[in-house]
Design a protein around this motif. Structure first.
Motif, PDB file in Angstrom:
ATOM      1  N   ASN A   1      -9.600   2.961   5.854  1.00 39.23           N
ATOM      2  CA  ASN A   1      -8.454   2.564   5.030  1.00 39.23           C
ATOM      3  C   ASN A   1      -7.513   1.645   5.790  1.00 39.23           C
ATOM      4  O   ASN A   1      -6.946   0.713   5.215  1.00 39.23           O
ATOM      5  CB  ASN A   1      -7.704   3.795   4.512  1.00 39.23           C
ATOM      6  CG  ASN A   1      -8.271   4.299   3.208  1.00 39.23           C
ATOM      7  OD1 ASN A   1      -8.936   3.569   2.482  1.00 39.23           O
ATOM      8  ND2 ASN A   1      -8.023   5.550   2.907  1.00 39.23           N
TER       9      ASN A   1
ATOM     10  N   PHE B   1      -7.317  10.122  -1.903  1.00 38.58           N
ATOM     11  CA  PHE B   1      -8.042   9.260  -0.972  1.00 38.58           C
ATOM     12  C   PHE B   1      -7.181   8.834   0.214  1.00 38.58           C
ATOM     13  O   PHE B   1      -7.671   8.210   1.145  1.00 38.58           O
ATOM     14  CB  PHE B   1      -8.590   8.029  -1.694  1.00 38.58           C
ATOM     15  CG  PHE B   1      -9.613   8.386  -2.741  1.00 38.58           C
ATOM     16  CD1 PHE B   1     -10.839   8.920  -2.381  1.00 38.58           C
ATOM     17  CD2 PHE B   1      -9.327   8.216  -4.079  1.00 38.58           C
ATOM     18  CE1 PHE B   1     -11.779   9.260  -3.341  1.00 38.58           C
ATOM     19  CE2 PHE B   1     -10.257   8.554  -5.051  1.00 38.58           C
ATOM     20  CZ  PHE B   1     -11.482   9.083  -4.684  1.00 38.58           C
TER      21      PHE B   1
ATOM     22  N   LEU C   1       2.999   2.146 -10.792  1.00 36.07           N
ATOM     23  CA  LEU C   1       2.048   3.131 -10.263  1.00 36.07           C
ATOM     24  C   LEU C   1       1.976   4.389 -11.115  1.00 36.07           C
ATOM     25  O   LEU C   1       0.896   4.896 -11.408  1.00 36.07           O
ATOM     26  CB  LEU C   1       2.443   3.518  -8.833  1.00 36.07           C
ATOM     27  CG  LEU C   1       1.683   4.672  -8.188  1.00 36.07           C
ATOM     28  CD1 LEU C   1       0.291   4.218  -7.776  1.00 36.07           C
ATOM     29  CD2 LEU C   1       2.437   5.209  -6.993  1.00 36.07           C
TER      30      LEU C   1
ATOM     31  N   TRP D   1      -2.311   9.150 -12.647  1.00 35.48           N
ATOM     32  CA  TRP D   1      -2.058   8.272 -11.504  1.00 35.48           C
ATOM     33  C   TRP D   1      -2.162   9.012 -10.171  1.00 35.48           C
ATOM     34  O   TRP D   1      -2.567   8.433  -9.170  1.00 35.48           O
ATOM     35  CB  TRP D   1      -0.691   7.598 -11.632  1.00 35.48           C
ATOM     36  CG  TRP D   1       0.457   8.553 -11.463  1.00 35.48           C
ATOM     37  CD1 TRP D   1       1.070   9.267 -12.442  1.00 35.48           C
ATOM     38  CD2 TRP D   1       1.093   8.917 -10.243  1.00 35.48           C
ATOM     39  NE1 TRP D   1       2.057  10.050 -11.916  1.00 35.48           N
ATOM     40  CE2 TRP D   1       2.095   9.861 -10.566  1.00 35.48           C
ATOM     41  CE3 TRP D   1       0.927   8.543  -8.913  1.00 35.48           C
ATOM     42  CZ2 TRP D   1       2.916  10.425  -9.601  1.00 35.48           C
ATOM     43  CZ3 TRP D   1       1.752   9.108  -7.951  1.00 35.48           C
ATOM     44  CH2 TRP D   1       2.741  10.038  -8.306  1.00 35.48           C
TER      45      TRP D   1
ATOM     46  N   GLY E   1      -5.749   9.404  -7.636  1.00 36.09           N
ATOM     47  CA  GLY E   1      -6.166   8.504  -6.562  1.00 36.09           C
ATOM     48  C   GLY E   1      -5.523   8.795  -5.223  1.00 36.09           C
ATOM     49  O   GLY E   1      -6.023   8.370  -4.177  1.00 36.09           O
ATOM     50  N   LEU E   2      -4.426   9.545  -5.220  1.00 37.66           N
ATOM     51  CA  LEU E   2      -3.726   9.839  -3.964  1.00 37.66           C
ATOM     52  C   LEU E   2      -4.567  10.682  -3.021  1.00 37.66           C
ATOM     53  O   LEU E   2      -4.348  10.671  -1.813  1.00 37.66           O
ATOM     54  CB  LEU E   2      -2.398  10.544  -4.242  1.00 37.66           C
ATOM     55  CG  LEU E   2      -1.382   9.779  -5.083  1.00 37.66           C
ATOM     56  CD1 LEU E   2      -0.107  10.600  -5.234  1.00 37.66           C
ATOM     57  CD2 LEU E   2      -1.098   8.407  -4.521  1.00 37.66           C
TER      58      LEU E   2
ATOM     59  N   VAL F   1      -3.643   4.022  -1.515  1.00 35.79           N
ATOM     60  CA  VAL F   1      -3.868   3.322  -2.775  1.00 35.79           C
ATOM     61  C   VAL F   1      -3.087   2.014  -2.759  1.00 35.79           C
ATOM     62  O   VAL F   1      -2.020   1.930  -2.151  1.00 35.79           O
ATOM     63  CB  VAL F   1      -3.450   4.172  -4.007  1.00 35.79           C
ATOM     64  CG1 VAL F   1      -4.333   5.405  -4.138  1.00 35.79           C
ATOM     65  CG2 VAL F   1      -2.001   4.550  -3.955  1.00 35.79           C
ATOM     66  N   PRO F   2      -3.636   0.981  -3.423  1.00 34.96           N
ATOM     67  CA  PRO F   2      -2.864  -0.259  -3.550  1.00 34.96           C
ATOM     68  C   PRO F   2      -1.582   0.009  -4.330  1.00 34.96           C
ATOM     69  O   PRO F   2      -1.559   0.844  -5.233  1.00 34.96           O
ATOM     70  CB  PRO F   2      -3.791  -1.193  -4.332  1.00 34.96           C
ATOM     71  CG  PRO F   2      -5.152  -0.597  -4.209  1.00 34.96           C
ATOM     72  CD  PRO F   2      -4.954   0.883  -4.050  1.00 34.96           C
TER      73      PRO F   2
ATOM     74  N   TRP G   1       0.837  -1.200   0.000  1.00 37.40           N
ATOM     75  CA  TRP G   1       0.000   0.000   0.000  1.00 37.40           C
ATOM     76  C   TRP G   1       0.868   1.245   0.000  1.00 37.40           C
ATOM     77  O   TRP G   1       1.966   1.241   0.532  1.00 37.40           O
ATOM     78  CB  TRP G   1      -0.880   0.014   1.246  1.00 37.40           C
ATOM     79  CG  TRP G   1      -1.747  -1.186   1.366  1.00 37.40           C
ATOM     80  CD1 TRP G   1      -1.431  -2.361   2.018  1.00 37.40           C
ATOM     81  CD2 TRP G   1      -3.040  -1.370   0.818  1.00 37.40           C
ATOM     82  NE1 TRP G   1      -2.473  -3.241   1.899  1.00 37.40           N
ATOM     83  CE2 TRP G   1      -3.473  -2.659   1.165  1.00 37.40           C
ATOM     84  CE3 TRP G   1      -3.879  -0.552   0.053  1.00 37.40           C
ATOM     85  CZ2 TRP G   1      -4.711  -3.153   0.784  1.00 37.40           C
ATOM     86  CZ3 TRP G   1      -5.116  -1.045  -0.328  1.00 37.40           C
ATOM     87  CH2 TRP G   1      -5.520  -2.337   0.041  1.00 37.40           C
TER      88      TRP G   1
END
Length: 165
Positions: free
Chosen positions: A54, A146, A134, A140, A143-144, A149-150, A27
């Motif tokens: 999370n 949140f 990534l 890309w 999504g950070l 991220v996986p 992660w």
């Protein structure tokens, strides 16, 4: 005398770890470098202002990397570096003993996860971006926002190598 299995498996007993020491999952968490240093000194992570959701996605043995877009929360100047790296060391999130002041939002008792942090140095995004899966996806960085991220295990291992002292 009654013999019970240990409450916490040793690393060699933990099915979520591969024999090589590489995690099966990893992660990327997003916090300022200042917060990453504080968390790694104390052996825990806290994300999204102490929210549990999370943290509950992670399992013992998962790899974890902090990405820090800035040095201090609220900074305008970008840092864009991977600042801490470790492995999740507990089974479940736990409530911290202390309370955090969230300013106008009041106080909160944050959720955390224990992490065995490795002794690493920060690695700038520019030094590894071309090699990370990534960063190959369009947008890309979107999504950070949140906070978690996986991360591909291969990216975790690449970052581990780049951050070694």
């Amino acid at each position: 005398m009654n013999s019970h299995p240990p409450l916490f498996p040793t690393e060699s007993d933990d099915p979520s770890r591969k024999a090589s020491g590489s995690p099966e999952r990893a992660w990327l968490g997003v916090v300022s470098a200042e917060h990453a240093r504080h968390a790694s000194r104390h052996g825990w992570i806290q994300l999204n202002h102490g929210d549990r959701r999370n943290l509950a996605r992670m399992r013992r043995g998962d790899g974890f990397v902090f990405y820090s877009p800035t040095e201090h929360m609220g900074d305008r100047a970008g840092l864009r570096a991977f600042t801490a790296l470790g492995v999740i060391a507990d089974e479940e999130p736990y409530l911290a003993d202390e309370v955090m002041n969230m300013g106008a939002r009041g106080t909160v008792r944050p959720w955390r996860r224990a992490v065995d942090f490795e002794d690493v140095h920060a690695a700038g995004l520019r030094t590894v971006a071309d090699d990370l899966a990534l960063t190959q996806r369009p947008n890309w960085g979107y999504g950070l926002r949140f906070g978690l991220v996986p991360l591909a295990v291969e990216d975790f291992e690449l970052l581990r190598a780049a951050m070694e002292r």
